[in-house]
Every structure is written in C-alpha cells, then in structure tokens.
Design a protein around this motif. Sequence first.
Motif, PDB file in Angstrom:
ATOM      1  N   ASP A   9       1.085  -1.188  -0.217  1.00 17.31           N
ATOM      2  CA  ASP A   9      -0.300  -0.070  -0.043  1.00 17.31           C
ATOM      3  C   ASP A   9       1.060   1.152   0.340  1.00 17.31           C
ATOM      4  OD1 ASP A   9       0.927  -1.063   2.724  1.00 17.31           O
ATOM      5  OD2 ASP A   9      -0.781   0.422   3.914  1.00 17.31           O
ATOM      6  N   VAL A  10       2.162   1.211   0.744  1.00 13.26           N
ATOM      7  CA  VAL A  10       2.969   2.163   1.167  1.00 13.26           C
ATOM      8  C   VAL A  10       3.976   3.006  -0.810  1.00 13.26           C
ATOM      9  CG1 VAL A  10       5.388   2.857   1.498  1.00 13.26           C
ATOM     10  CG2 VAL A  10       3.535   2.116   3.004  1.00 13.26           C
ATOM     11  N   ILE A  11       4.081   1.419  -1.378  1.00 11.82           N
ATOM     12  CA  ILE A  11       4.400   2.085  -2.568  1.00 11.82           C
ATOM     13  C   ILE A  11       3.119   1.766  -3.652  1.00 11.82           C
ATOM     14  CG2 ILE A  11       5.627   0.617  -4.225  1.00 11.82           C
ATOM     15  CD1 ILE A  11       6.553  -1.866  -2.133  1.00 11.82           C
ATOM     16  N   ALA A  12       2.858   1.431  -3.388  1.00 12.24           N
ATOM     17  CA  ALA A  12       1.437   1.872  -4.530  1.00 12.24           C
ATOM     18  C   ALA A  12       0.614   3.512  -4.258  1.00 12.24           C
ATOM     19  CB  ALA A  12       0.497   0.960  -4.321  1.00 12.24           C
ATOM     20  N   ALA A  13       1.106   3.965  -2.996  1.00 11.47           N
ATOM     21  CA  ALA A  13       0.456   5.307  -3.047  1.00 11.47           C
ATOM     22  C   ALA A  13       2.255   5.946  -3.311  1.00 11.47           C
ATOM     23  CB  ALA A  13       0.283   5.731  -1.571  1.00 11.47           C
ATOM     24  N   SER A  14       2.949   5.804  -3.678  1.00  9.00           N
ATOM     25  CA  SER A  14       4.748   6.501  -3.290  1.00  9.00           C
ATOM     26  C   SER A  14       4.650   6.744  -4.732  1.00  9.00           C
ATOM     27  CB  SER A  14       5.827   5.824  -2.933  1.00  9.00           C
ATOM     28  OG  SER A  14       5.397   5.780  -1.396  1.00  9.00           O
ATOM     29  N   LEU A  15       4.279   5.237  -5.535  1.00  7.56           N
ATOM     30  CA  LEU A  15       4.228   5.266  -7.417  1.00  7.56           C
ATOM     31  C   LEU A  15       3.332   6.633  -7.797  1.00  7.56           C
ATOM     32  CD1 LEU A  15       4.784   1.433  -8.368  1.00  7.56           C
ATOM     33  CD2 LEU A  15       6.477   3.987  -7.917  1.00  7.56           C
ATOM     34  N   ARG A  16       2.181   6.619  -7.206  1.00  6.59           N
ATOM     35  CA  ARG A  16       1.287   7.092  -8.010  1.00  6.59           C
ATOM     36  C   ARG A  16       1.229   8.406  -7.748  1.00  6.59           C
ATOM     37  NH1 ARG A  16      -2.674   3.337  -5.111  1.00  6.59           N
ATOM     38  NH2 ARG A  16      -2.572   5.010  -4.008  1.00  6.59           N
ATOM     39  N   ARG A  17       1.670   8.956  -6.089  1.00  8.57           N
ATOM     40  CA  ARG A  17       2.010  10.068  -6.061  1.00  8.57           C
ATOM     41  C   ARG A  17       3.606  11.059  -6.458  1.00  8.57           C
ATOM     42  NH1 ARG A  17       4.200   9.615  -0.896  1.00  8.57           N
ATOM     43  NH2 ARG A  17       6.307   9.141  -2.178  1.00  8.57           N
ATOM     44  N   GLU A  18       4.515  10.379  -7.343  1.00  9.85           N
ATOM     45  CA  GLU A  18       5.694  10.485  -7.348  1.00  9.85           C
ATOM     46  C   GLU A  18       5.617  10.519  -9.010  1.00  9.85           C
ATOM     47  OE1 GLU A  18       7.993  11.792  -6.020  1.00  9.85           O
ATOM     48  OE2 GLU A  18       7.505  11.415  -3.587  1.00  9.85           O
ATOM     49  N   ARG A  19       5.033   9.829  -9.576  1.00  9.49           N
ATOM     50  CA  ARG A  19       4.393   9.763 -11.154  1.00  9.49           C
ATOM     51  C   ARG A  19       3.686  10.987 -11.622  1.00  9.49           C
ATOM     52  NH1 ARG A  19       0.930   8.190 -14.756  1.00  9.49           N
ATOM     53  NH2 ARG A  19      -0.718   6.866 -12.656  1.00  9.49           N
ATOM     54  N   ALA A  20       2.728  11.198  -9.998  1.00  5.02           N
ATOM     55  CA  ALA A  20       1.728  12.646 -10.717  1.00  5.02           C
ATOM     56  C   ALA A  20       2.722  13.801  -9.781  1.00  5.02           C
ATOM     57  CB  ALA A  20       1.283  12.538  -9.795  1.00  5.02           C
ATOM     58  N   ARG A  21       4.412  13.833  -9.993  1.00  2.97           N
ATOM     59  CA  ARG A  21       4.782  14.989  -9.483  1.00  2.97           C
ATOM     60  C   ARG A  21       5.453  15.162 -10.765  1.00  2.97           C
ATOM     61  NH1 ARG A  21       9.985  14.878  -8.555  1.00  2.97           N
ATOM     62  NH2 ARG A  21       9.700  12.743  -7.969  1.00  2.97           N
ATOM     63  N   THR A  22       6.100  14.089 -11.419  1.00  2.00           N
ATOM     64  CA  THR A  22       6.500  14.327 -12.814  1.00  2.00           C
ATOM     65  C   THR A  22       6.521  14.253 -13.965  1.00  2.00           C
ATOM     66  OG1 THR A  22       6.630  11.931 -13.312  1.00  2.00           O
ATOM     67  CG2 THR A  22       8.396  12.352 -11.940  1.00  2.00           C
ATOM     68  N   ALA A  45      -1.549  -0.180  -7.931  1.00  2.00           N
ATOM     69  CA  ALA A  45      -2.789  -0.589  -7.693  1.00  2.00           C
ATOM     70  C   ALA A  45      -2.591  -1.077  -5.846  1.00  2.00           C
ATOM     71  CB  ALA A  45      -3.336  -1.664  -8.488  1.00  2.00           C
ATOM     72  N   GLY A  46      -1.772  -1.241  -5.905  1.00  2.00           N
ATOM     73  CA  GLY A  46      -1.047  -2.490  -4.651  1.00  2.00           C
ATOM     74  C   GLY A  46      -0.641  -3.998  -4.479  1.00  2.00           C
ATOM     75  N   SER A  47      -0.925  -4.685  -6.106  1.00  2.00           N
ATOM     76  CA  SER A  47      -1.021  -5.628  -6.226  1.00  2.00           C
ATOM     77  C   SER A  47       0.425  -5.631  -6.739  1.00  2.00           C
ATOM     78  CB  SER A  47      -1.862  -6.242  -6.525  1.00  2.00           C
ATOM     79  OG  SER A  47      -2.095  -5.302  -8.181  1.00  2.00           O
ATOM     80  N   GLY A  48       0.823  -7.399  -6.454  1.00  2.00           N
ATOM     81  CA  GLY A  48       2.039  -7.562  -7.424  1.00  2.00           C
ATOM     82  C   GLY A  48       3.237  -7.802  -6.138  1.00  2.00           C
ATOM     83  N   VAL A  70       9.063   3.252  -0.192  1.00  2.00           N
ATOM     84  CA  VAL A  70       9.050   1.803   0.439  1.00  2.00           C
ATOM     85  C   VAL A  70       9.205   2.839   2.035  1.00  2.00           C
ATOM     86  CG1 VAL A  70      10.370   0.748  -1.389  1.00  2.00           C
ATOM     87  CG2 VAL A  70      11.678   1.560   0.639  1.00  2.00           C
ATOM     88  N   GLN A  71       8.659   3.738   2.086  1.00  2.00           N
ATOM     89  CA  GLN A  71       8.793   3.986   2.987  1.00  2.00           C
ATOM     90  C   GLN A  71       7.452   5.203   3.369  1.00  2.00           C
ATOM     91  OE1 GLN A  71      12.275   5.794   4.847  1.00  2.00           O
ATOM     92  NE2 GLN A  71      12.805   4.284   5.608  1.00  2.00           N
ATOM     93  N   PRO A  72       6.040   4.816   4.464  1.00  2.00           N
ATOM     94  CA  PRO A  72       4.932   5.760   4.550  1.00  2.00           C
ATOM     95  C   PRO A  72       5.989   7.638   4.662  1.00  2.00           C
ATOM     96  CG  PRO A  72       5.160   4.215   6.633  1.00  2.00           C
ATOM     97  CD  PRO A  72       6.588   4.368   5.294  1.00  2.00           C
ATOM     98  N   VAL A  73       5.040   8.435   4.064  1.00  2.00           N
ATOM     99  CA  VAL A  73       5.429   9.997   4.016  1.00  2.00           C
ATOM    100  C   VAL A  73       5.030  10.482   5.602  1.00  2.00           C
ATOM    101  CG1 VAL A  73       4.275  12.437   3.078  1.00  2.00           C
ATOM    102  CG2 VAL A  73       5.374   9.930   1.689  1.00  2.00           C
ATOM    103  N   ARG A  74       5.780  10.785   6.109  1.00  2.00           N
ATOM    104  CA  ARG A  74       6.071  10.847   7.148  1.00  2.00           C
ATOM    105  C   ARG A  74       5.289  13.084   7.500  1.00  2.00           C
ATOM    106  NH1 ARG A  74       6.957   6.381   8.593  1.00  2.00           N
ATOM    107  NH2 ARG A  74       7.857   5.131  10.206  1.00  2.00           N
ATOM    108  N   PRO A  75       4.477  13.318   7.825  1.00  2.00           N
ATOM    109  CA  PRO A  75       3.708  14.844   8.182  1.00  2.00           C
ATOM    110  C   PRO A  75       5.410  15.603   8.982  1.00  2.00           C
ATOM    111  CG  PRO A  75       2.353  13.851   9.860  1.00  2.00           C
ATOM    112  CD  PRO A  75       3.746  12.584   8.535  1.00  2.00           C
ATOM    113  N   GLN A  76       6.323  16.182   7.966  1.00  2.00           N
ATOM    114  CA  GLN A  76       7.085  17.182   8.895  1.00  2.00           C
ATOM    115  C   GLN A  76       6.493  17.851   9.478  1.00  2.00           C
ATOM    116  OE1 GLN A  76      10.439  17.278   6.238  1.00  2.00           O
ATOM    117  NE2 GLN A  76      10.719  15.222   5.730  1.00  2.00           N
ATOM    118  N   VAL A  77       7.155  18.811  10.593  1.00  2.00           N
ATOM    119  CA  VAL A  77       6.316  19.692  11.512  1.00  2.00           C
ATOM    120  C   VAL A  77       8.133  20.178  12.078  1.00  2.00           C
ATOM    121  CG1 VAL A  77       5.784  20.067  13.433  1.00  2.00           C
ATOM    122  CG2 VAL A  77       4.680  18.386  12.446  1.00  2.00           C
ATOM    123  N   ARG A  78       8.305  21.588  11.418  1.00  2.00           N
ATOM    124  CA  ARG A  78       8.821  22.687  11.707  1.00  2.00           C
ATOM    125  C   ARG A  78       8.885  23.775  12.380  1.00  2.00           C
ATOM    126  NH1 ARG A  78      10.672  26.186   8.038  1.00  2.00           N
ATOM    127  NH2 ARG A  78      12.481  27.311   8.706  1.00  2.00           N
TER     128      ARG A  78
END
Length: 185
Positions: A9-22, A45-48, A70-78
């Motif tokens: 699920d983390v990989i799926a979300a990361s791939l979608r996010r980063e592909r959208a960013r590019t 889609a979170g499978s495979g 592969v790591q979940p995005v953690r909110p950064q507080v500053r």
Amino acid sequence: MADRSAPLDVIAASLRRERARTGLSLSEVAKRAGIAKSTLSQLEAGSGNPSVETLWALSLVLDVPFARLVQPVRPQVRVLRADEGPAFRSERSDYVATLVSSCPPHARRDLFRVCAEPGPPRRADPHALGVVEHVVLCAGRALVGVTDDPVELGPGDYIVYPGDVAHIFQALEPGTRAVLVSEHN
C-alpha cells in the motif's frame, strides 16, 4: 516469523504520488524503467510483488531515493520561533523581511515575516515575470501594493498584487507586522 514482505500500500501510494509529480504517463514511466505497463499498473493498484530491481529502476526514473518509494510519508513539523530565521533589512526604510519558509522543490513560493516601522517606504523593483505577492497584515497599518496605487491595510486585511511591477510596503504605525507570500508562476 514476522511478515517482512514489501509494504504494497505504501509503494502503491508512493508510485502514484511520484508519477503525478513528474507528470509522466504510466506508459512512459514503465518504458523508461524497462518494465511492462501492466506491472506498473498492478504496483500502483497495490498488488503484485515488486523486486528490488524493479523498485530501483522506478526510483531512478522518478528521480527519488529508493526509500521514498517504500517508506510511508511522515508529516514534517517545523517550528520557527519569532526571533529565528534569516533576516534581510532594507537599505532605505525600517523594514525587515525574515524568510520563514523557502520554496521546496517543485513548489513555487517563499514565505516571509515582515517587521516594519514608519518612515520611507520599502520600494521593490519588479520581480521575475509572473510573480504574485500576497500580504496579510497582522499588526499596525501599512500602505501595500503596486507603487502607483498602494492600498492602506489594517490588522487582518489581505492584499494580492503583481510582484512583477514596482511595488511598496510602507508602515504607517510602529510595530507593523505582516506575512508575505511570494508566488512564482
């Protein structure tokens, strides 16, 4: 034994996010990574079951560190205290702009805290084409905006104006404070 499989699920979300960013299509990312489009579609889609080689190839194409996929995005507080941050003084007026947040990669804005005192206005030459400035006055009173037609602001007032034309900020009361966002379009 604990399950040590990839966090799909983390990989799926990361791939979608980063592909959208590019801004790259599914087909283009798959082609550049040397994998089948269907494989990338399944991963998003979170499978495979992605291999390390597949994830490395995708991280290279998406120009991100492997861990970002592969790591979940953690909110950064500053937190930046009121007396912290790089401050820039005007040569001709009692005006100090403190950089609160610089523009992160792939964003187009800088955030400043402004402290100004009555006296000559802080006159700014036009910035790059398309720059827009947003100001929220927090305390005091000030004339702010396009040099030829500034607007008087009081606490809580907001103004947006083109930053690619000459503009001013003139404190009308002691202790005038504002937040300025410089947006680069």
